[in-house]
Design a protein around this motif. Sequence first.
Motif, PDB file in Angstrom:
ATOM      1  N   UNK A 114       0.839  -1.207   0.000  1.00  0.00           N
ATOM      2  CA  UNK A 114       0.000   0.000   0.000  1.00  0.00           C
ATOM      3  C   UNK A 114       0.870   1.251   0.000  1.00  0.00           C
ATOM      4  N   UNK A 115       1.935   1.226   0.792  1.00  0.00           N
ATOM      5  CA  UNK A 115       2.864   2.366   0.851  1.00  0.00           C
ATOM      6  C   UNK A 115       3.502   2.605  -0.519  1.00  0.00           C
ATOM      7  N   UNK A 116       3.915   1.528  -1.180  1.00  0.00           N
ATOM      8  CA  UNK A 116       4.559   1.643  -2.488  1.00  0.00           C
ATOM      9  C   UNK A 116       3.613   2.244  -3.526  1.00  0.00           C
ATOM     10  N   UNK A 117       2.332   1.900  -3.445  1.00  0.00           N
ATOM     11  CA  UNK A 117       1.354   2.454  -4.389  1.00  0.00           C
ATOM     12  C   UNK A 117       1.135   3.937  -4.114  1.00  0.00           C
ATOM     13  N   UNK A 118       0.970   4.294  -2.858  1.00  0.00           N
ATOM     14  CA  UNK A 118       0.652   5.685  -2.501  1.00  0.00           C
ATOM     15  C   UNK A 118       1.808   6.646  -2.736  1.00  0.00           C
ATOM     16  N   UNK A 119       3.042   6.145  -2.715  1.00  0.00           N
ATOM     17  CA  UNK A 119       4.193   7.045  -2.878  1.00  0.00           C
ATOM     18  C   UNK A 119       4.546   7.288  -4.351  1.00  0.00           C
ATOM     19  N   UNK A 120       3.833   6.658  -5.262  1.00  0.00           N
ATOM     20  CA  UNK A 120       4.099   6.878  -6.681  1.00  0.00           C
ATOM     21  C   UNK A 120       3.771   8.313  -7.080  1.00  0.00           C
ATOM     22  N   UNK A 121       4.530   8.898  -8.006  1.00  0.00           N
ATOM     23  CA  UNK A 121       4.177  10.223  -8.532  1.00  0.00           C
ATOM     24  C   UNK A 121       2.786  10.213  -9.152  1.00  0.00           C
ATOM     25  N   UNK A 122       2.116  11.350  -9.117  1.00  0.00           N
ATOM     26  CA  UNK A 122       0.724  11.436  -9.573  1.00  0.00           C
ATOM     27  C   UNK A 122       0.577  11.025 -11.040  1.00  0.00           C
ATOM     28  N   UNK A 123       1.606  11.297 -11.870  1.00  0.00           N
ATOM     29  CA  UNK A 123       1.488  11.005 -13.301  1.00  0.00           C
ATOM     30  C   UNK A 123       1.738   9.540 -13.636  1.00  0.00           C
ATOM     31  N   UNK A 124       2.220   8.760 -12.674  1.00  0.00           N
ATOM     32  CA  UNK A 124       2.517   7.352 -12.939  1.00  0.00           C
ATOM     33  C   UNK A 124       1.247   6.515 -12.888  1.00  0.00           C
ATOM     34  N   UNK A 125       1.003   5.778 -13.953  1.00  0.00           N
ATOM     35  CA  UNK A 125      -0.141   4.875 -13.994  1.00  0.00           C
ATOM     36  C   UNK A 125       0.313   3.463 -13.644  1.00  0.00           C
ATOM     37  N   UNK A 126      -0.653   2.580 -13.461  1.00  0.00           N
ATOM     38  CA  UNK A 126      -0.347   1.187 -13.140  1.00  0.00           C
ATOM     39  C   UNK A 126      -0.957   0.272 -14.194  1.00  0.00           C
ATOM     40  N   UNK A 127      -0.258  -0.821 -14.462  1.00  0.00           N
ATOM     41  CA  UNK A 127      -0.751  -1.819 -15.394  1.00  0.00           C
ATOM     42  C   UNK A 127      -0.561  -3.213 -14.800  1.00  0.00           C
ATOM     43  N   UNK A 128      -1.557  -4.075 -15.027  1.00  0.00           N
ATOM     44  CA  UNK A 128      -1.392  -5.490 -14.729  1.00  0.00           C
ATOM     45  C   UNK A 128      -0.814  -6.135 -15.981  1.00  0.00           C
ATOM     46  N   UNK A 129       0.310  -6.832 -15.815  1.00  0.00           N
ATOM     47  CA  UNK A 129       0.921  -7.533 -16.950  1.00  0.00           C
ATOM     48  C   UNK A 129       1.212  -8.964 -16.516  1.00  0.00           C
ATOM     49  N   UNK A 130       0.308  -9.846 -16.886  1.00  0.00           N
ATOM     50  CA  UNK A 130       0.415 -11.237 -16.441  1.00  0.00           C
ATOM     51  C   UNK A 130       0.610 -12.157 -17.639  1.00  0.00           C
ATOM     52  N   UNK A 131       1.631 -13.005 -17.593  1.00  0.00           N
ATOM     53  CA  UNK A 131       1.855 -13.924 -18.714  1.00  0.00           C
ATOM     54  C   UNK A 131       0.761 -14.983 -18.791  1.00  0.00           C
ATOM     55  N   UNK A 132       0.435 -15.379 -20.013  1.00  0.00           N
ATOM     56  CA  UNK A 132      -0.553 -16.429 -20.262  1.00  0.00           C
ATOM     57  C   UNK A 132       0.177 -17.653 -20.804  1.00  0.00           C
ATOM     58  N   UNK A 133      -0.185 -18.823 -20.304  1.00  0.00           N
ATOM     59  CA  UNK A 133       0.460 -20.041 -20.774  1.00  0.00           C
ATOM     60  C   UNK A 133       0.261 -20.215 -22.276  1.00  0.00           C
ATOM     61  N   UNK A 134       1.274 -20.716 -22.942  1.00  0.00           N
ATOM     62  CA  UNK A 134       1.203 -20.978 -24.370  1.00  0.00           C
ATOM     63  C   UNK A 134       0.051 -21.937 -24.665  1.00  0.00           C
ATOM     64  N   UNK A 135      -0.792 -21.578 -25.615  1.00  0.00           N
ATOM     65  CA  UNK A 135      -1.940 -22.418 -25.936  1.00  0.00           C
ATOM     66  C   UNK A 135      -2.285 -22.277 -27.424  1.00  0.00           C
TER      67      UNK A 135
END
Length: 299
Positions: A209-230
């Motif tokens: 939570x601390x790491x998220x709140x201390x980010x600069x206002x202009x920084x966005x977040x993305x979920x980047x999760x690998x998908x198994x080869x199919x």
Amino acid sequence: MFTLAAELRHIMEQLESALADFSQTLRQQVGSSPIAGCYCLPETPTGKEHEPLESIVITRQLNGKEALEATLAAFSRWHLKADCSAKASFRLPGFIVLPASTRPLITSRVEAVNRQKQAFRALVQQLDDKDKKFTLVHDTFPGLITLQVYRQLALLPYAASRLGFTWANKQIIQKVDKNKLVEQLMQSRLSPPPLVNEHTWQQCIDREIYDVKRLPAHTELRLRRPVKTHPMVNVRWQEPLSPRQQQFKAHLPLLLCQDELPAITPLCNYPPTKVRQRRAARIGGEPLIPRLHIYPFEP
């Protein structure tokens, strides 16, 4: 629980009946020389499901009657196979082509099967607890792999001019709202995973939570999760539709009702000999929250 289990058994009986009707119809409509093909993939041994996947070799390519029989067996393969991982689901990419005149009949049979699959899933999803879902399904049907029951039969809605089988080796990328992420973390703070000390877990969440709140206002977040080869299949339609080409998952053989046969690009071993160059990812660096695959992103 008994009532849910009894209802689940009833739905399974209806599903098996609908699938038997569909299989009989399919056998009758394909004729004595079925136009079918499928690509047999290696099974994943128990304990090997999390090992890095460097290659997949097509163990066998089936055609005609052999492909039809393998397809029908795959449509009803719902239970764990000895020595195979329950965490790596079974897949059989392939296709069956039927006469265009059979579309109304095949459509009704496919819809009947898929309705029971949806009903089975909806009943399981009524339970809001993961452990309760697992207990309901596996006490009622030992060795059942729910994902393989849930999979819908796929009847292509239009005539195809080409089927191009390929491999997908991608990542899921989604925008993450900072405030919603903090709320999610606050909720998870109260529910430590099994075998994790409560105090240690809370310290971990507080740091996230601390790491998220201390980010600069202009920084966005993305979920980047690998998908198994199919396996996937790129379908190009005969008619000038928009989009002209669509991609479908190739977990089970596709059903086509058309008189003109499509061109087929078969599924080959993974990785392919030629790899298409992709644009460099804009999301990089170290993850902000590794366990959730959350990365900082600066547009």
